[in-house]
Design a protein around this motif. Structure first.
Motif, PDB file in Angstrom:
ATOM      1  N   ARG A   1       0.845  -1.208   0.000  1.00 33.74           N
ATOM      2  CA  ARG A   1       0.000   0.000   0.000  1.00 33.74           C
ATOM      3  C   ARG A   1       0.872   1.246   0.000  1.00 33.74           C
ATOM      4  O   ARG A   1       2.037   1.237   0.391  1.00 33.74           O
ATOM      5  CB  ARG A   1      -0.956  -0.012   1.194  1.00 33.74           C
ATOM      6  CG  ARG A   1      -0.450  -0.288   2.616  1.00 33.74           C
ATOM      7  CD  ARG A   1       0.771   0.344   3.039  1.00 33.74           C
ATOM      8  NE  ARG A   1       1.045   0.330   4.458  1.00 33.74           N
ATOM      9  CZ  ARG A   1       1.753   1.284   5.067  1.00 33.74           C
ATOM     10  NH1 ARG A   1       2.265   2.282   4.390  1.00 33.74           N
ATOM     11  NH2 ARG A   1       2.000   1.208   6.358  1.00 33.74           N
TER      12      ARG A   1
ATOM     13  N   ALA B   1       0.329   5.082   1.669  1.00 36.75           N
ATOM     14  CA  ALA B   1      -0.586   5.627   2.683  1.00 36.75           C
ATOM     15  C   ALA B   1      -0.301   7.103   2.969  1.00 36.75           C
ATOM     16  O   ALA B   1       0.149   7.449   4.062  1.00 36.75           O
ATOM     17  CB  ALA B   1      -0.475   4.801   3.965  1.00 36.75           C
ATOM     18  N   PRO B   2      -0.563   7.982   2.023  1.00 31.73           N
ATOM     19  CA  PRO B   2      -0.254   9.398   2.246  1.00 31.73           C
ATOM     20  C   PRO B   2      -1.261  10.096   3.161  1.00 31.73           C
ATOM     21  O   PRO B   2      -2.407   9.666   3.278  1.00 31.73           O
ATOM     22  CB  PRO B   2      -0.343   9.995   0.838  1.00 31.73           C
ATOM     23  CG  PRO B   2      -1.346   9.139   0.130  1.00 31.73           C
ATOM     24  CD  PRO B   2      -1.171   7.747   0.705  1.00 31.73           C
ATOM     25  N   SER B   3      -0.810  11.172   3.795  1.00 31.81           N
ATOM     26  CA  SER B   3      -1.709  12.027   4.577  1.00 31.81           C
ATOM     27  C   SER B   3      -2.040  13.234   3.701  1.00 31.81           C
ATOM     28  O   SER B   3      -1.129  13.869   3.176  1.00 31.81           O
ATOM     29  CB  SER B   3      -1.005  12.507   5.847  1.00 31.81           C
ATOM     30  OG  SER B   3      -0.640  11.390   6.624  1.00 31.81           O
TER      31      SER B   3
ATOM     32  N   GLU C   1      -4.537   8.622   4.971  1.00 34.38           N
ATOM     33  CA  GLU C   1      -4.295   8.715   6.418  1.00 34.38           C
ATOM     34  C   GLU C   1      -4.668  10.115   6.900  1.00 34.38           C
ATOM     35  O   GLU C   1      -3.828  11.006   6.990  1.00 34.38           O
ATOM     36  CB  GLU C   1      -2.839   8.365   6.725  1.00 34.38           C
ATOM     37  CG  GLU C   1      -2.518   6.948   6.273  1.00 34.38           C
ATOM     38  CD  GLU C   1      -1.523   6.214   7.145  1.00 34.38           C
ATOM     39  OE1 GLU C   1      -0.576   6.841   7.645  1.00 34.38           O
ATOM     40  OE2 GLU C   1      -1.697   4.992   7.318  1.00 34.38           O
TER      41      GLU C   1
ATOM     42  N   TYR D   1      -1.396   7.722  15.001  1.00 36.74           N
ATOM     43  CA  TYR D   1      -0.788   7.136  13.797  1.00 36.74           C
ATOM     44  C   TYR D   1      -0.453   5.657  14.026  1.00 36.74           C
ATOM     45  O   TYR D   1      -0.807   4.797  13.212  1.00 36.74           O
ATOM     46  CB  TYR D   1       0.472   7.926  13.406  1.00 36.74           C
ATOM     47  CG  TYR D   1       1.381   7.135  12.504  1.00 36.74           C
ATOM     48  CD1 TYR D   1       0.964   6.764  11.226  1.00 36.74           C
ATOM     49  CD2 TYR D   1       2.632   6.707  12.939  1.00 36.74           C
ATOM     50  CE1 TYR D   1       1.778   5.992  10.404  1.00 36.74           C
ATOM     51  CE2 TYR D   1       3.452   5.941  12.119  1.00 36.74           C
ATOM     52  CZ  TYR D   1       3.026   5.580  10.863  1.00 36.74           C
ATOM     53  OH  TYR D   1       3.818   4.808  10.066  1.00 36.74           O
TER      54      TYR D   1
ATOM     55  N   VAL E   1      -2.295   2.671  11.891  1.00 36.77           N
ATOM     56  CA  VAL E   1      -1.520   2.035  10.819  1.00 36.77           C
ATOM     57  C   VAL E   1      -1.486   0.513  11.024  1.00 36.77           C
ATOM     58  O   VAL E   1      -1.588  -0.265  10.059  1.00 36.77           O
ATOM     59  CB  VAL E   1      -0.112   2.683  10.743  1.00 36.77           C
ATOM     60  CG1 VAL E   1       0.872   2.057  11.677  1.00 36.77           C
ATOM     61  CG2 VAL E   1       0.440   2.656   9.343  1.00 36.77           C
TER      62      VAL E   1
ATOM     63  N   ARG F   1       7.891   1.765   2.754  1.00 30.64           N
ATOM     64  CA  ARG F   1       7.792   3.162   3.181  1.00 30.64           C
ATOM     65  C   ARG F   1       9.188   3.669   3.498  1.00 30.64           C
ATOM     66  O   ARG F   1      10.165   2.918   3.479  1.00 30.64           O
ATOM     67  CB  ARG F   1       6.859   3.282   4.395  1.00 30.64           C
ATOM     68  CG  ARG F   1       7.313   2.509   5.595  1.00 30.64           C
ATOM     69  CD  ARG F   1       6.281   2.564   6.722  1.00 30.64           C
ATOM     70  NE  ARG F   1       6.723   1.797   7.870  1.00 30.64           N
ATOM     71  CZ  ARG F   1       5.929   1.471   8.885  1.00 30.64           C
ATOM     72  NH1 ARG F   1       4.662   1.823   8.890  1.00 30.64           N
ATOM     73  NH2 ARG F   1       6.398   0.781   9.904  1.00 30.64           N
TER      74      ARG F   1
ATOM     75  N   LEU G   1      10.652   5.870   9.002  1.00 34.05           N
ATOM     76  CA  LEU G   1       9.705   5.140   9.859  1.00 34.05           C
ATOM     77  C   LEU G   1      10.282   3.821  10.384  1.00 34.05           C
ATOM     78  O   LEU G   1       9.591   3.057  11.062  1.00 34.05           O
ATOM     79  CB  LEU G   1       8.383   4.897   9.109  1.00 34.05           C
ATOM     80  CG  LEU G   1       7.548   6.185   8.939  1.00 34.05           C
ATOM     81  CD1 LEU G   1       6.430   5.988   7.943  1.00 34.05           C
ATOM     82  CD2 LEU G   1       6.991   6.646  10.279  1.00 34.05           C
TER      83      LEU G   1
END
Ligand code: GLU
Length: 282
Positions: free
Chosen positions: A6, A8-10, A42, A196, A200, A214, A218
């Motif tokens: 995936r 998963a941008p904010s 996100e 978060y 997640v 990612r 992270l």
């Protein structure tokens, strides 16, 4: 092998070259394995998320040549689910409410001491002031924290698999490191009902994600995610924390670096192939 990954941008700003790299790499890895690429929005931080940024994300990713199944998962639709998960951790006796302000935490932490880390992957390491407070005293003004000492005692810790250099290999979780260098992380922020880390972990499990691709920023947070997976009896995906795209001065790109926004390159006539070349993917 099943391969479901995936991006998963904010939706809190424009996607830039760093996001393009992450999304393209994730997508390419899934396609190479005959797998699936999913998108997740996100947007739990509703004070910063904006619908126009979300539309721009869809447009930019489509323009880059990516496709994904719809409807996409949106975190703001899933608050009841996060509530259930928080209740599970509460039932395990691992949570407590905390009303400390940033200044209280700094004051309680005291002067920095050599060899004692002050910051971890969840920000300033919490000194434990509210640790004895029962959940029955929780109010709207509190965040909910994880009691890390209890959590590591309860969890049967196992390593996770990392596939990107320089960290490639089995990554063990160390109970001492989790307590000293991570501490009592926030599970639910004020007015959010989640954080978060909590979201997640639940989302990756609910989307059946087998491979998380990612940024390496992270990497340190992943020990928190794996711990939560263990506590909640959820599967641990394989992780690939890729290098970050930096500007000419070597600084990592941030949301506010509009100069590197994909939309800006587009408006100046760049093609998706140009973007691939710019981030080192052909
Ligand atoms: N939403 C996060 C970000 O935009 C990514 C989280 C993740 O990939 O786990 O940085």
């Amino acid at each position: 092998m099943t391969f479901i990954t995936r991006f998963a941008p904010s939706p809190t700003g424009p996607l830039h070259l760093g996001h393009a790299y992450s999304a393209l790499l994730s997508h390419d890895m899934a396609m190479a394995q005959g797998g699936r690429f999913l998108l997740r929005i996100e947007d739990i931080d509703q004070s910063r998320a904006r619908p126009q940024w979300e539309s721009q994300i869809f447009e930019d990713l489509q323009w880059l040549g990516l496709s994904w199944p719809r409807p996409v998962m949106r975190q703001s639709d899933r608050l009841p689910r996060y509530g259930q998960i928080l209740a599970q951790l509460r039932a395990l006796g691992l949570t407590y409410p905390c009303g400390c302000k940033r200044a209280d935490i700094e004051a309680a932490a005291g002067a920095p001491q050599e060899g004692v880390p002050q910051f971890g992957p969840d920000g300033r390491i919490y000194p434990g002031t509210c640790r004895q407070r029962p959940m029955t005293t929780a109010s709207d003004r509190d965040v909910i924290r994880l009691d890390m000492e209890k959590a590591v005692k309860l969890a049967r810790l196992h390593p996770f698999t990392e596939t990107a250099t320089p960290n490639a290999g089995q990554q063990p979780l160390d109970p001492d490191q989790l307590q000293r260098c991570v501490g009592d992380i926030v599970l639910a922020r004020r007015n959010m009902g989640t954080s978060y880390h909590l979201s997640v972990v639940v989302d990756d499990a609910d989307q059946g994600i087998t491979h998380v691709t990612r940024g390496v920023d992270l990497f340190e947070a992943t020990q928190i995610h794996v711990l939560l997976q263990i506590l909640l009896d959820l599967p641990t995906p394989i992780y690939h924390h890729h290098a970050l795209i930096r500007d000419q001065a070597g600084k990592r790109l941030a949301k506010r670096d509009d100069a590197r926004a994909i939309a800006k390159y587009r408006s100046e006539g760049a093609t998706p192939q140009d973007i691939r070349a710019l981030v080192g993917l052909s």
